[in-house]
Design an enzyme around this catalytic site. Structure first.
Site, PDB file in Angstrom:
ATOM      1  N   SER A   1       0.860  -1.195   0.000  1.00 37.09           N
ATOM      2  CA  SER A   1       0.000   0.000   0.000  1.00 37.09           C
ATOM      3  C   SER A   1       0.887   1.233   0.000  1.00 37.09           C
ATOM      4  O   SER A   1       2.040   1.167   0.452  1.00 37.09           O
ATOM      5  CB  SER A   1      -0.847   0.028   1.269  1.00 37.09           C
ATOM      6  OG  SER A   1      -0.032   0.339   2.389  1.00 37.09           O
ATOM      7  N   ASP A   2       0.385   2.357  -0.500  1.00 39.28           N
ATOM      8  CA  ASP A   2       1.112   3.599  -0.244  1.00 39.28           C
ATOM      9  C   ASP A   2       1.006   3.849   1.260  1.00 39.28           C
ATOM     10  O   ASP A   2       0.139   3.306   1.949  1.00 39.28           O
ATOM     11  CB  ASP A   2       0.561   4.769  -1.059  1.00 39.28           C
ATOM     12  CG  ASP A   2       1.582   5.914  -1.125  1.00 39.28           C
ATOM     13  OD1 ASP A   2       2.564   5.881  -0.347  1.00 39.28           O
ATOM     14  OD2 ASP A   2       1.407   6.840  -1.937  1.00 39.28           O
ATOM     15  N   TRP A   3       1.888   4.685   1.760  1.00 41.06           N
ATOM     16  CA  TRP A   3       2.021   4.832   3.213  1.00 41.06           C
ATOM     17  C   TRP A   3       0.745   5.434   3.825  1.00 41.06           C
ATOM     18  O   TRP A   3       0.442   6.607   3.650  1.00 41.06           O
ATOM     19  CB  TRP A   3       3.249   5.684   3.522  1.00 41.06           C
ATOM     20  CG  TRP A   3       4.498   4.861   3.740  1.00 41.06           C
ATOM     21  CD1 TRP A   3       5.359   4.983   4.799  1.00 41.06           C
ATOM     22  CD2 TRP A   3       5.024   3.799   2.931  1.00 41.06           C
ATOM     23  NE1 TRP A   3       6.374   4.053   4.693  1.00 41.06           N
ATOM     24  CE2 TRP A   3       6.201   3.310   3.570  1.00 41.06           C
ATOM     25  CE3 TRP A   3       4.615   3.176   1.757  1.00 41.06           C
ATOM     26  CZ2 TRP A   3       6.956   2.268   3.057  1.00 41.06           C
ATOM     27  CZ3 TRP A   3       5.370   2.128   1.247  1.00 41.06           C
ATOM     28  CH2 TRP A   3       6.515   1.684   1.889  1.00 41.06           C
TER      29      TRP A   3
END
Ligand code: BGC
Length: 798
Positions: free
Chosen positions: A254-256
């Site tokens: 996932s993106d952060w």
């Protein structure tokens, strides 16, 4: 002399080994996961803090370390976002893309890989390959281009470079991540064709069309939603397209902070949540397995995909590695110089102001000459090993007595009477004025979009004042994306130096002095005004929705379709030498792309000037009378070629089925419509002197299956279709339309009667032709009922 250059590998229909991760690691991972409890698997699927995964000590599985990317390593020391190890800062993506040199992108990737090895990093979070939909996009400085083919091939080379050093990459942000405003909560609403042709194509090139070794070990899902579904839990993107259609077998991170519903994300195909959320989401996974909401087999598969890359990463890690900071600085300078785009260099009195003539005295004006903006802000911010500035580099090359400096404006572009007066005085004392301008940090960063494309007013004022007193003003720009240039006609030369990395100062000095002959070409369109751009005025999308109403027509596709004259077009860039495009040959004037394979295009190019130089040969394909609405022409190949003065070469491109295809909405797949296609080649999207027309056939072209939503006219052109079509018209009571006109009856009609008949027939035919099949039972009063429609659909399904 004749050389042969191959365009970047573009054989999308050729099936390669579909694996990013070698089979041995996948098998070992499955065996390890089989020994793990549900709790251990859930533990692995969320990070241990910000920059590493968990490991499972009892099974000998060590954690894996990840760091940003993309234009240098940002290995964070300590907690949070600040403070990272010193690393080489390379030009950001637009500067690299402007080289159009895949070999150079590979070198940058390899250098980055070596630095990652030296810092104990297993995966670099990059490259970022989203499209520049609008020049306002806050992360444009981190993305390559408005064109998926250029982006896809540059990214593939970069990935090959990094992974060749035994370090993984994470291709980001998947997908349709084009604005920063409310980036975690805005849905990019895009139609299916545009999604595939523009926003997914670069990912597809790097994932499905690359050699196995060049496929990213990881893909990062984006923050945004796509058509109403969070990208991190978008099953169609993460499983149907990425894994099933493209054959991807790395892992998705996932993106952060991009996870929304953790269990839905796992089911959709999202392997790793970053940063870790502790017990919060872990427990949800465990509970879902217990409650039956998450199949244990799915959890095991998702875990194994991640573990396979962890094993691969440890296998490829080289403890104790070092890198040569000096050599990497030199590489950064070389890339910076090759990415510089000479936008303008007017000829007057038989000469040009650039390159600087021997012995000239220059006035260097603007804070950016001494304190350059050389990278963007946010997650990609690198702590450079050193920084060069153009002022000092020019002094080193020209001699201190040849360089006068005046501040002109501060780093934010603010000026005043005294600073302008001082700059004007410096200019008057010089032969050539080099004024440094561009976007300050406060204008351009991850996290927010630009509000306009203007330079700071103080810089524009300064440039106008200098142009008013001097004829040899050269504007040098430092910015991560397109800017407006109201003074464009009042200065003889403009140099686009991008955010040129830590050695950008030296790179600029190399180009200004002629040590390097510029060969960069714009990887994005520079508009005259913001109003000229396709997503204006609806950018950024607000209230949770970004509607991509312009479809595939972004960048040059927009300009060509609507006959808009940009400030500087996509692909544009000058050199200190000149190139002549003299001949084009196609291997055939008619080809069946389904049965005859590929089409070879050869062009002849000559360096007609007096210096050695490099040219970016660009090939575009367009359909002459397209049956579907599509861009006038699209980039399908490019090659960077170096030629000595007077030298000629042959550049060879290979085109395949996909180069003529569009994404078909009936087939939900790429399709070729037979017709005449024009192949044009030249040095910019607006200067394509060579053209050849080729008849393209696609004998195995399949047609979309008929459904109840198909139109009556969709029967036509299929075996047996004429009879079914006639049956529909009869059922609708419009059988008379099938009977050819009787010439004698026509001859007896007055012009008004004939006109009325034809008008009526046309309307009735359109009414019948464009009626969906599901309407026929009711509209035929049951003459052709549901059972008959179903029988026809079965008949035409075979
Ligand atoms: C960015 C990513 C980056 C990550 C880790 C996010 O905010 O969107 O590009 O890799 O942070 O720093």
């Amino acid at each position: 002399m004749s050389l042969t250059h191959l365009s970047p590998d573009q054989k999308p229909d050729q099936k390669l080994d579909p694996h990013a991760v070698p089979a041995t690691f996948r098998a070992r991972a499955e065996a390890l996961v089989a020994q793990m409890s549900v709790e251990e698997q859930a533990l692995l699927l969320s990070g241990d803090g910000w920059w590493q995964t968990h490991g499972i000590e009892r099974l000998g599985l060590a954690p894996m370390v990840v760091s940003d990317g993309p234009h240098g390593l940002r290995k964070v020391v300590g907690a949070g976002l600040d403070g990272s190890v010193p690393a080489t800062c390379f030009p950001t993506a637009p500067g690299l893309a402007a080289t159009w040199n895949t070999a150079l992108a590979r070198e940058v990737g390899a250098a980055l890989g070596r630095e990652a090895q030296a810092s104990g990093v297993h995966i670099v979070l990059g490259p970022g390959i989203n499209m520049k939909r609008s020049p306002l996009g806050g992360r444009n400085f981190e993305y390559f281009s408005e064109d998926p083919v250029l982006t896809g091939h540059m990214a593939t080379a970069y990935i090959q470079g990094v992974q060749g050093e035994g370090v993984g990459t994470s291709l980001k942000h998947f997908a349709v991540n084009n604005q920063e405003f409310e980036r975690m909560a805005t849905s990019s609403d895009v139609d299916e064709r545009t999604l595939h042709e523009i926003y997914l194509q670069a990912f597809e090139i790097a994932i499905a069309q690359a050699e196995p070794a060049a496929r990213p070990w990881s893909v990062m899902s984006s923050y945004n939603l796509v058509n109403g579904v969070h990208a991190s839990e978008h099953r169609e993107l993460l499983t149907t397209i990425l894994r099933e259609r493209w054959g991807y077998d790395g892992f998705v991170v996932s993106d952060w902070g991009g996870i929304h519903d953790r269990v839905a994300a796992v089911i959709a195909g999202n392997n790793l949540e970053m940063p870790g959320s502790g017990a919060h989401n872990r427990q949800k996974i465990i509970d879902a397995v217990r409650d039956g909401g998450l199949d244990a087999a799915v959890l095991a598969r998702i875990t194994a995909e991640l573990v396979a890359v962890m094993l691969l990463a440890h296998d490829r890690h080289r403890p104790g590695s070092t890198f040569d900071a000096q050599a990497h600085h030199a590489l950064s300078r070389r890339v910076g110089a090759e990415g510089i785009v000479l936008l303008k260099n007017d000829r007057k009195n038989g000469g040009t102001v650039l390159p600087l003539a021997t012995g000239v005295k220059v006035a260097v004006i603007g804070d950016f000459a001494r304190y350059p903006r050389f990278q963007g802000a946010g997650s990609s911010q690198v702590n450079p090993t050193r920084v060069s500035n153009a002022h000092d580099e020019l002094v080193a090359l020209l001699g201190a007595d040849r360089v006068i400096h005046a501040q002109g404006c501060d780093g934010e572009g603010v000026t005043n009477e005294a600073l302008v007066a001082e700059a004007v005085a410096a200019a008057r004392a010089a032969d050539v004025v080099l004024v440094f301008a561009g976007l300050p940090d406060s204008y351009e960063s991850e996290g927010f979009d630009r509000r306009h494309i203007d330079l700071p007013p103080g810089q524009n004022r300064l440039i106008e004042a200098l142009a008013a007193v001097h004829t040899n003003v050269v504007v040098v720009l430092l910015n991560g994306s397109a800017v407006a240039m109201p003074w464009v006609d009042r200065v003889p030369a403009i140099v686009e130096a991008w955010l040129g990395g830590q050695a950008g100062g030296g790179a600029i000095a190399d180009v200004l002095t002629g040590r390097v002959n510029p060969s960069g070409k714009l990887s994005e369109t520079f508009p005259v005004t913001l109003q000229q751009t396709p997503a204006w005025p609806s950018f950024p999308g607000r209230d949770g929705v970004a509607w991509y109403g312009e479809g595939p027509f972004i960048g040059y596709r927009h300009c060509d379709m609507r006959e808009v004259q940009p400030l500087f077009p996509f692909g544009h860039g000058l050199s200190y030498t000149t190139f002549d495009y003299t001949a084009i040959r196609a291997s055939a004037d008619r080809i069946d792309v389904d049965t005859q394979g590929t089409l070879a295009i050869e062009v002849t190019l000559r360096n007609s000037g007096t210096r050695v130089g490099q040219e970016v040969v660009q090939l575009y394909v367009g359909e002459r009378s397209p049956k579907v609405v599509r861009p006038v022409r699209e980039l399908r190949g490019f090659a960077k070629v170096s030629l000595a003065a007077g030298e000629s070469t042959t550049v060879r491109f290979t085109l395949g089925r996909r180069d003529f295809a569009h994404h078909d909405l009936g087939l939900h797949d790429w399709a070729v419509t037979p017709g005449t296609f024009e192949i044009r080649v030249g040095g910019s999207s607006r200067e394509l002197p060579l053209a050849v027309a080729v008849e393209i056939e696609a004998s195995r072209a399949s047609r979309p299956a008929l459904t109840r939503r198909s139109m009556v006219q969709d029967f036509l052109g299929r075996p047996g279709g004429e009879a079914a079509y006639a049956e529909m018209l009869q059922a609708l009571g419009l059988g008379a339309l099938l009977i050819p006109e009787d010439p004698e009856q026509i001859a007896r009609m007055t012009p008004d009667q004939l006109n009325a008949k034809r008008k009526g027939d046309r309307g009735a035919l359109a009414f019948a032709n464009e009626m969906p099949l599901y309407k026929i039972p009711a509209m035929s009063g049951g003459t052709c009922g549901d059972a008959r429609i179903d029988a026809l659909l079965r008949q035409f399904a075979v």
